[in-house]
Design an enzyme around this catalytic site. Structure first.
Site, PDB file in Angstrom:
ATOM      1  N   SER A  65       1.547  -9.686  -1.109  1.00 18.88           N
ATOM      2  CA  SER A  65       1.100  -8.296  -0.919  1.00 18.88           C
ATOM      3  C   SER A  65       1.427  -7.726   0.455  1.00 18.88           C
ATOM      4  O   SER A  65       1.610  -6.525   0.587  1.00 18.88           O
ATOM      5  CB  SER A  65      -0.396  -8.175  -1.200  1.00 18.88           C
TER       6      SER A  65
ATOM      7  N   LYS B 242       0.792  -1.228   0.000  1.00 21.80           N
ATOM      8  CA  LYS B 242       0.000   0.000   0.000  1.00 21.80           C
ATOM      9  C   LYS B 242       0.828   1.284   0.000  1.00 21.80           C
ATOM     10  O   LYS B 242       0.387   2.300  -0.509  1.00 21.80           O
ATOM     11  CB  LYS B 242      -0.944  -0.002   1.201  1.00 21.80           C
TER      12      LYS B 242
ATOM     13  N   GLU C 120      -9.643   6.170   3.980  1.00 23.38           N
ATOM     14  CA  GLU C 120     -10.412   5.089   4.583  1.00 23.38           C
ATOM     15  C   GLU C 120      -9.461   3.919   4.773  1.00 23.38           C
ATOM     16  O   GLU C 120      -8.415   3.847   4.124  1.00 23.38           O
ATOM     17  CB  GLU C 120     -11.571   4.688   3.676  1.00 23.38           C
TER      18      GLU C 120
HETATM   19  C1  LIG Z   1      -5.220  -4.023   1.570  1.00 22.58           C
HETATM   20  C2  LIG Z   1      -4.546  -5.276   1.283  1.00 22.58           C
HETATM   21  C3  LIG Z   1      -4.965  -6.119   0.240  1.00 22.58           C
HETATM   22  C4  LIG Z   1      -6.193  -5.851  -0.582  1.00 22.58           C
HETATM   23  O1  LIG Z   1      -6.188  -4.685  -1.316  1.00 22.58           O
HETATM   24  P1  LIG Z   1      -5.954  -4.643  -2.875  1.00 22.58           P
HETATM   25  O2  LIG Z   1      -6.275  -3.265  -3.252  1.00 22.58           O
HETATM   26  O3  LIG Z   1      -6.885  -5.674  -3.496  1.00 22.58           O
HETATM   27  O4  LIG Z   1      -4.539  -5.007  -3.111  1.00 22.58           O
HETATM   28  C5  LIG Z   1      -4.224  -7.247  -0.030  1.00 22.58           C
HETATM   29  N1  LIG Z   1      -3.148  -7.576   0.716  1.00 22.58           N
HETATM   30  C6  LIG Z   1      -2.728  -6.815   1.742  1.00 22.58           C
HETATM   31  C7  LIG Z   1      -1.545  -7.236   2.528  1.00 22.58           C
HETATM   32  C8  LIG Z   1      -3.416  -5.657   2.061  1.00 22.58           C
HETATM   33  O5  LIG Z   1      -2.979  -4.899   3.086  1.00 22.58           O
END
Ligand SMILES: *Cc1c(COP(=O)(O)O)cnc(C)c1O
Length: 400
Positions: A381, A92, A114
């Site tokens: 992610s 993020k 948000e």
């Molecule tokens: C917020 C988040 C997601 C989901 O958000 P996307 O916009 O779909 O990427 C996925 N993995 C992690 C670790 C997150 O913090």
């Protein structure tokens, strides 16, 4: 596929996207779009972002060979794109770093955002602290409970957390509240959206900033195995980590792309957040996209074991990529996700976020279609530290 730059000038990806917002926000969106288009081609702006990525986020994130996972699935080589190693622990910050520079350039003094899992709140509070801007984070009351550690992290970073009790008290309600704040304070306030969702130009801006992940992967793949990956797997909530790693490969049709959604509870039919797989087109939070709704267009409650995927909408570009068949989307349930969470922790020494564990849970099915000569990449992610107490509670383990 012809090479058309999307979105078009009205903010549409095929039939999806657009700007379905109150009149009071149109001016702010137009201003944002023209400022972004100016900066996008500025070398000074790109230099600033590259420097921040390197020195503050810790980019490039490694492409790591997962030897024991590869052995376990006895098929393709499995590689991990390590976004979990970024400062603040997820992808993020790639987006918030870029948007805060935009905010500053536009002369905004106040930042709002948000958050669901709290990761976007942390990533926003982090960059706001660094640039000394006032910061307010809207968070569903349910998520405030589920993610108390991230709530405290946000406060430590000097931002205010506003719990939202309306609706299901989750991410979509936090988004509504953030939009309400923006409508009221649009003159001095910049709204940092956390995924490739919302009205144009946000889906484009958030995608562009996260695309650093896919651009790095292209170079790293060449270095590690001399060709492009055969497949890339990413979890999809709003869709920003997936869009970021997919986007630079959209024109490379030999690379198969998989987006994994949250199927939630196995035995309860309506307890899921699988928007693309089980939803239908509708308007939410300023854009036309797939949506989890009833026959009358009312948004339905969603469920996922992971707060970050617990959202009834999805970015409009994903809806487009689904319809044209460029990305293969399918869901995995909570049970499979927990199993994958433990498996990756034990086999690789990496505790993934529960969101990310959805991508890992899809490996069993996907790896069957590939051979030992193939390379597949999982977008990690985020890291799982924030989820440890959730998992312990689900498994009846007391951490007191
Ligand atoms: C917020 C988040 C997601 C989901 O958000 P996307 O916009 O779909 O990427 C996925 N993995 C992690 C670790 C997150 O913090």
């Amino acid at each position: 596929m012809s090479k058309i730059e999307l979105p078009n000038k009205d903010g549409f990806f095929g039939n999806y996207g657009g700007k379905f917002v109150p009149e009071t926000l149109m001016k702010a969106l137009t201003e944002l779009e023209s400022e972004y288009n100016k900066l996008k081609t500025s070398t000074a702006f790109q230099k600033q972002i590259d420097k921040d990525y390197a020195e503050f986020v810790g980019r490039p994130s490694p492409l790591y060979f997962a030897e024991r996972l590869t052995k376990k699935y006895k098929g393709p080589k499995i590689w991990l794109k390590r976004e979990d190693l970024n400062h603040t622990g997820a992808h993020k910050i790639n987006n918030t770093i870029g948007q805060i520079i935009l905010a500053k350039k536009m002369g905004k003094k106040r930042i709002i955002a948000e958050t669901g899992a709290g990761q976007h709140g942390v990533a926003t509070a982090t960059v706001a602290a660094r640039l000394g801007l006032e910061c307010h984070i809207y968070m569903g009351a349910e998520d405030v409970d589920r993610q108390s550690l991230n709530v405290y992290r946000i406060k430590l970073l000097g931002a205010s957390v506003h719990p939202v009790h309306s609706g299901t008290a989750t991410l979509k309600d936090a988004l509504n509240e953030a939009i309400r704040d923006w409508v009221t304070n649009v003159e001095d306030t910049y709204y940092i959206i956390g995924s490739v969702t919302g009205p144009h130009p946000y889906p484009m801006i958030v995608r562009d900033f996260n695309s650093i992940v896919g651009r790095e992967l292209k170079i790293q793949a060449k270095h590690h195995f001399g060709k492009l990956p055969n497949a890339i797997i990413a979890c999809v909530g709003g869709g920003s980590n997936a869009m970021g790693i997919f986007y630079p490969f959209i024109q490379n049709k030999q690379v198969n792309l998989y987006g994994i959604e949250a199927d939630g509870r196995k035995l309860e039919k309506n307890k899921h957040s699988a928007t693309l797989t089980k939803g239908s087109p509708g308007i939410l939070h300023g854009a036309l996209s797939y949506l989890i709704q009833d026959k009358k267009g009312q948004v339905l409650p969603t469920h996922s074991i992971s707060a970050g995927l617990d959202y009834p909408g999805v970015g409009p570009e994903h809806s487009y990529l689904k319809d044209i068949g460029r990305v293969n989307y399918f869901p995995v349930n909570d049970e499979a996700v927990l199993k994958a969470f433990h498996e990756v922790s034990e086999l690789e020494g990496i505790i993934p976020a529960l969101e990310t564990a959805h991508a890992f849970a899809a490996l069993e099915k996907i790896s069957k279609s590939y051979s030992v000569k193939d390379n597949i990449v999982v977008n990690v992610s985020g890291r799982g530290d924030k989820d440890i107490s959730t998992v312990a509670k689900l498994e009846g383990i007391s951490l007191e």
